[in-house]
Motif scaffolding. Structure first.
Motif: not given
Ligand SMILES: [Zn+2]
Length: 218
Positions: A154-180
């Motif tokens: 709510a109002g935020s997204i998962g952090r991407t600074d831990l091992p395996g994290g990838d901000f651009d990929m998270l954005m693609r998942s959110l805009h491509g999958t979650v927001l559909s």
């Protein structure tokens, strides 16, 4: 559908128990720590666990999985892209001040679009990498509900600074999958309060800011 949320462990991961009230079959999503409360809810509601689903292999989401499997006999499912995290679960446990979970093993891989049935209810796994490579959400279309793990808050997204994290990929998942998903989909994030897809589409700064929107490839 029965949906009981019980926050577990020092990071208060939202563990979900999703059940069919008629058949009493259920799944448990993210049994992150001590399983006593979870098992109490299961017996109070006379529920039989058919699957233990892990949204991603962070210790606060997977810490109690082996104990729950031992107690219920239900298989553990998780996207295999997060197996890389298994070698650092002890380290993760130290970071957050949790007990080491011991050896954790997977029973079944969880693929994108995989259907999981419990009673007459069907959930679909959506692979949404970014917070970790194997991060997945569970979508129950008939209930208009999304169990989002640490992909969306709510109002935020998962952090991407831990091992395996990838901000651009998270954005693609959110805009491509979650927001559909439809705006009236109720979202239960991995931590904190419930929200809806419409609310986040409208006001989540990470989703509204054009700077963060993934470029469409032509
Ligand atoms: Zn996480």
């Amino acid at each position: 559908m029965l949906h009981i949320v019980t926050p577990v462990g020092p990071l208060q991961c939202n563990c979900s128990i999703l059940g069919d009230e008629k058949t009493h079959e259920c799944i448990v999503v993210d049994p992150g720590a001590e399983t006593d409360d979870i098992q109490e809810i299961l017996s109070e509601n006379q529920l039989k666990v058919t699957h233990i689903v892990i949204t991603h292999a962070h210790i606060d989401h997977i810490g109690g999985a082996m104990k729950l499997r031992a107690a219920t006999g239900a298989p553990i499912l998780m996207n295999e892209a997060d197996l890389e995290q298994f070698s650092i679960l002890d380290m993760q446990a130290k970071w957050v001040g949790m007990e080491s979970p011991g050896k954790v093993t997977l029973d079944q891989p969880l693929h994108d679009q995989q259907k999981i049935k419990f009673g007459n209810i069907e959930a679909v796994s959506l692979h949404t990498p970014g917070h970790t490579s194997g991060s997945s959400c569970l979508y129950i279309a008939s209930e208009k509900k999304l169990i989002a793990g640490d992909t969306l808050f709510a109002g935020s997204i998962g952090r991407t600074d831990l091992p395996g994290g990838d901000f651009d990929m998270l954005m693609r998942s959110l805009h491509g999958t979650v927001l559909s998903l439809p705006d009236d989909t109720v979202v239960l994030p991995g931590h904190g309060t419930m929200t809806t897809i419409g609310e986040e589409r409208e006001s989540n700064p990470f989703l509204t800011d054009n700077r963060y929107k993934p470029r469409i490839q032509s």
